[in-house]
Design an enzyme around this catalytic site. Structure first.
Site, PDB file in Angstrom:
ATOM      1  N   SER A   6       0.839  -1.198   0.000  1.00 56.07           N
ATOM      2  CA  SER A   6       0.000   0.000   0.000  1.00 56.07           C
ATOM      3  C   SER A   6       0.876   1.250   0.000  1.00 56.07           C
ATOM      4  O   SER A   6       1.804   1.375   0.789  1.00 56.07           O
ATOM      5  CB  SER A   6      -0.901   0.012   1.240  1.00 56.07           C
ATOM      6  OG  SER A   6      -1.419   1.315   1.440  1.00 56.07           O
ATOM      7  N   HIS A  30      -1.529  -2.492  -3.578  1.00 55.73           N
ATOM      8  CA  HIS A  30      -2.839  -2.404  -2.912  1.00 55.73           C
ATOM      9  C   HIS A  30      -3.304  -0.946  -3.028  1.00 55.73           C
ATOM     10  O   HIS A  30      -2.683  -0.049  -2.459  1.00 55.73           O
ATOM     11  CB  HIS A  30      -2.649  -2.823  -1.459  1.00 55.73           C
ATOM     12  CG  HIS A  30      -3.861  -2.732  -0.604  1.00 55.73           C
ATOM     13  ND1 HIS A  30      -4.758  -3.765  -0.455  1.00 55.73           N
ATOM     14  CD2 HIS A  30      -4.312  -1.729   0.189  1.00 55.73           C
ATOM     15  CE1 HIS A  30      -5.711  -3.401   0.383  1.00 55.73           C
ATOM     16  NE2 HIS A  30      -5.477  -2.173   0.791  1.00 55.73           N
ATOM     17  N   ASP A  32      -5.758   1.834  -2.134  1.00 58.29           N
ATOM     18  CA  ASP A  32      -6.795   2.215  -1.166  1.00 58.29           C
ATOM     19  C   ASP A  32      -7.635   3.365  -1.702  1.00 58.29           C
ATOM     20  O   ASP A  32      -7.120   4.452  -1.935  1.00 58.29           O
ATOM     21  CB  ASP A  32      -6.135   2.664   0.145  1.00 58.29           C
ATOM     22  CG  ASP A  32      -5.601   1.491   0.941  1.00 58.29           C
ATOM     23  OD1 ASP A  32      -6.385   0.595   1.263  1.00 58.29           O
ATOM     24  OD2 ASP A  32      -4.387   1.482   1.230  1.00 58.29           O
ATOM     25  N   MET A  34     -10.853   5.816  -0.927  1.00 59.15           N
ATOM     26  CA  MET A  34     -11.749   6.272   0.152  1.00 59.15           C
ATOM     27  C   MET A  34     -12.620   7.414  -0.377  1.00 59.15           C
ATOM     28  O   MET A  34     -12.142   8.268  -1.115  1.00 59.15           O
ATOM     29  CB  MET A  34     -10.919   6.803   1.322  1.00 59.15           C
ATOM     30  CG  MET A  34      -9.897   5.813   1.822  1.00 59.15           C
ATOM     31  SD  MET A  34      -8.942   6.539   3.167  1.00 59.15           S
ATOM     32  CE  MET A  34      -7.639   5.327   3.310  1.00 59.15           C
ATOM     33  N   HIS A  63      -8.835  -1.775  -2.996  1.00 57.44           N
ATOM     34  CA  HIS A  63      -9.572  -1.840  -1.728  1.00 57.44           C
ATOM     35  C   HIS A  63     -10.505  -0.629  -1.651  1.00 57.44           C
ATOM     36  O   HIS A  63     -10.068   0.487  -1.403  1.00 57.44           O
ATOM     37  CB  HIS A  63      -8.558  -1.835  -0.573  1.00 57.44           C
ATOM     38  CG  HIS A  63      -9.184  -1.845   0.793  1.00 57.44           C
ATOM     39  ND1 HIS A  63      -8.491  -1.552   1.940  1.00 57.44           N
ATOM     40  CD2 HIS A  63     -10.460  -2.129   1.207  1.00 57.44           C
ATOM     41  CE1 HIS A  63      -9.291  -1.641   2.986  1.00 57.44           C
ATOM     42  NE2 HIS A  63     -10.492  -1.986   2.568  1.00 57.44           N
ATOM     43  N   MET A  65     -12.980   1.573   0.119  1.00 55.97           N
ATOM     44  CA  MET A  65     -13.586   1.977   1.398  1.00 55.97           C
ATOM     45  C   MET A  65     -14.589   3.073   1.064  1.00 55.97           C
ATOM     46  O   MET A  65     -14.342   4.258   1.281  1.00 55.97           O
ATOM     47  CB  MET A  65     -12.489   2.460   2.360  1.00 55.97           C
ATOM     48  CG  MET A  65     -11.630   1.325   2.889  1.00 55.97           C
ATOM     49  SD  MET A  65     -10.107   1.902   3.659  1.00 55.97           S
ATOM     50  CE  MET A  65      -9.041   1.955   2.232  1.00 55.97           C
ATOM     51  N   MET A 133      -9.696  -6.392   8.173  1.00 59.97           N
ATOM     52  CA  MET A 133      -9.067  -5.113   8.558  1.00 59.97           C
ATOM     53  C   MET A 133      -8.540  -5.240   9.983  1.00 59.97           C
ATOM     54  O   MET A 133      -9.295  -5.499  10.918  1.00 59.97           O
ATOM     55  CB  MET A 133     -10.076  -3.964   8.497  1.00 59.97           C
ATOM     56  CG  MET A 133     -10.439  -3.499   7.090  1.00 59.97           C
ATOM     57  SD  MET A 133      -9.041  -3.103   6.029  1.00 59.97           S
ATOM     58  CE  MET A 133      -8.248  -1.771   6.928  1.00 59.97           C
ATOM     59  N   GLY A 140      -3.126   5.064   7.063  1.00 63.83           N
ATOM     60  CA  GLY A 140      -1.990   4.175   7.280  1.00 63.83           C
ATOM     61  C   GLY A 140      -1.309   4.475   8.607  1.00 63.83           C
ATOM     62  O   GLY A 140      -1.646   5.435   9.296  1.00 63.83           O
ATOM     63  N   ASP A 171      -5.002  -6.412   6.540  1.00 67.18           N
ATOM     64  CA  ASP A 171      -4.612  -5.054   6.156  1.00 67.18           C
ATOM     65  C   ASP A 171      -4.621  -4.145   7.371  1.00 67.18           C
ATOM     66  O   ASP A 171      -5.666  -3.951   8.000  1.00 67.18           O
ATOM     67  CB  ASP A 171      -5.626  -4.566   5.099  1.00 67.18           C
ATOM     68  CG  ASP A 171      -5.325  -3.176   4.566  1.00 67.18           C
ATOM     69  OD1 ASP A 171      -4.242  -2.632   4.858  1.00 67.18           O
ATOM     70  OD2 ASP A 171      -6.195  -2.651   3.846  1.00 67.18           O
ATOM     71  N   GLY A 173      -1.342  -2.143   9.986  1.00 64.87           N
ATOM     72  CA  GLY A 173      -0.382  -2.346  11.072  1.00 64.87           C
ATOM     73  C   GLY A 173       0.496  -3.565  10.898  1.00 64.87           C
ATOM     74  O   GLY A 173       0.972  -4.130  11.886  1.00 64.87           O
ATOM     75  N   SER A 194       2.945   1.394   5.594  1.00 69.00           N
ATOM     76  CA  SER A 194       4.039   2.230   6.120  1.00 69.00           C
ATOM     77  C   SER A 194       5.289   1.447   6.503  1.00 69.00           C
ATOM     78  O   SER A 194       6.409   1.942   6.293  1.00 69.00           O
ATOM     79  CB  SER A 194       3.534   3.047   7.313  1.00 69.00           C
ATOM     80  OG  SER A 194       2.952   2.204   8.278  1.00 69.00           O
TER      81      SER A 194
HETATM   82  C1  DX5 Z   1      -6.067   1.583   5.927  1.00 70.80           C
HETATM   83  C2  DX5 Z   1      -5.712   1.044   4.578  1.00 70.80           C
HETATM   84  C3  DX5 Z   1      -4.449   0.289   4.563  1.00 70.80           C
HETATM   85  C4  DX5 Z   1      -3.235   1.102   4.936  1.00 70.80           C
HETATM   86  C5  DX5 Z   1      -2.241   0.148   5.524  1.00 70.80           C
HETATM   87  O1  DX5 Z   1      -7.354   2.032   5.909  1.00 70.80           O
HETATM   88  O2  DX5 Z   1      -6.728   0.174   4.103  1.00 70.80           O
HETATM   89  O3  DX5 Z   1      -4.249  -0.378   3.327  1.00 70.80           O
HETATM   90  O4  DX5 Z   1      -2.656   1.763   3.855  1.00 70.80           O
HETATM   91  O5  DX5 Z   1      -1.192   0.888   6.026  1.00 70.80           O
HETATM   92  P1  DX5 Z   1      -0.299   0.386   7.235  1.00 70.80           P
HETATM   93  O6  DX5 Z   1       0.400  -0.879   6.778  1.00 70.80           O
HETATM   94  O7  DX5 Z   1       0.650   1.516   7.448  1.00 70.80           O
HETATM   95  O8  DX5 Z   1      -1.194   0.154   8.403  1.00 70.80           O
HETATM   96 ZN    ZN Z   2      -6.283  -1.099   2.407  1.00 68.33          ZN
END
Ligand code: DX5
Ligand code: ZN
Length: 211
Positions: A6, A30, A32, A34, A63, A65, A133, A140, A171, A173, A194
């Site tokens: 991501s 990946h 994301d 939103m 993904h 959201m 999740m 992130g 997905d 942390g 991250s």
């Molecule tokens: C959060 C996203 C993740 C995010 C993951 O809502 O769906 O894909 O980018 O980032 P890290 O790995 O830093 O938690």
């Molecule tokens: Zn994601």
């Protein structure tokens, strides 16, 4: 075990990092998406999405959201898209699953940290992937929520007992430590943001996760 990267925490350096990931042993980007409604934040601009799509040599793991799943699905019915995952909590028409699959794209369903896995068991025979999740969706760099391991383990048992070919992804942390725990509990695809994009030596980081 597959890795999906991501870029959400790498927006200041999008071009450079997307190019860097081209040479690494990762499987997907990946993406994301939103809408500012399903989650408070919005993610990439159209320009940023074009940068990622034009530069990457990886297939995309989208993904969503978003609340209006159908509208966003239409944007991603593209050749270089491996899978489209939407949120169970936003689903209002089950036919969206076939719309995605009939376009030759794998369909994933994601559940937020407070949604129990049991709620989606009836959908398992219809889909290709479940995305657990392990943080609240929206940004992130958050901390892994430990009860996600239990969800992965329950899903693993359920999918295996039904003899289904449904992949389990996680997905949020994911670092070396949480990656190992997820693998032990039966995950198939790790989404890493991250911890990867902030890593000084990305090749080494990937090698360590894959051990
Ligand atoms: C959060 C996203 C993740 C995010 C993951 O809502 O769906 O894909 O980018 O980032 P890290 O790995 O830093 O938690
Ligand atoms: Zn994601």
């Amino acid at each position: 075990m597959k890795i999906s990267a991501s870029l959400l925490s790498a927006r200041d350096n999008l071009e450079t990092i997307t190019k860097e990931l081209n040479n690494l042993d990762i499987d997907y980007i990946h993406l994301d998406i939103m809408d500012g409604l399903f989650v408070p934040n919005t993610s990439y601009t159209d320009e940023e999405i074009n940068i990622i799509m034009n530069i990457t040599n990886k297939k995309l793991d989208v993904h969503l959201m978003v609340n209006d799943i159908d509208k966003y699905v239409n944007y991603y019915l593209k050749d270089n898209v491996e899978s489209i995952t939407f949120h169970y909590e936003a689903m209002n028409d089950i036919n969206i699953i076939n719309k995605i699959k009939n376009n030759g794209i794998k369909c994933g369903i994601s559940i937020k940290p407070n949604t129990n896995v049991e709620e989606i068991y009836h959908l398992l025979p219809l889909i290709d992937k479940v995305l657990v999740m392990s943080v609240e969706p929206g940004k992130g760099g958050q901390k892994f929520i430990p009860n996600s391991l239990d969800k992965i383990s329950k899903l693993r048992k359920k999918i295996d007992s039904l003899n289904l070919n449904v992949l389990i992804s996680v997905d949020g942390g994911i670092n070396n430590n949480s990656a190992t725990q997820c693998i032990e509990n039966g995950v198939d695809i790790l989404v890493i943001g991250s911890a990867l994009t902030n890593s000084e030596n990305k090749e080494l980081f990937i090698n360590q996760v894959r051990v």
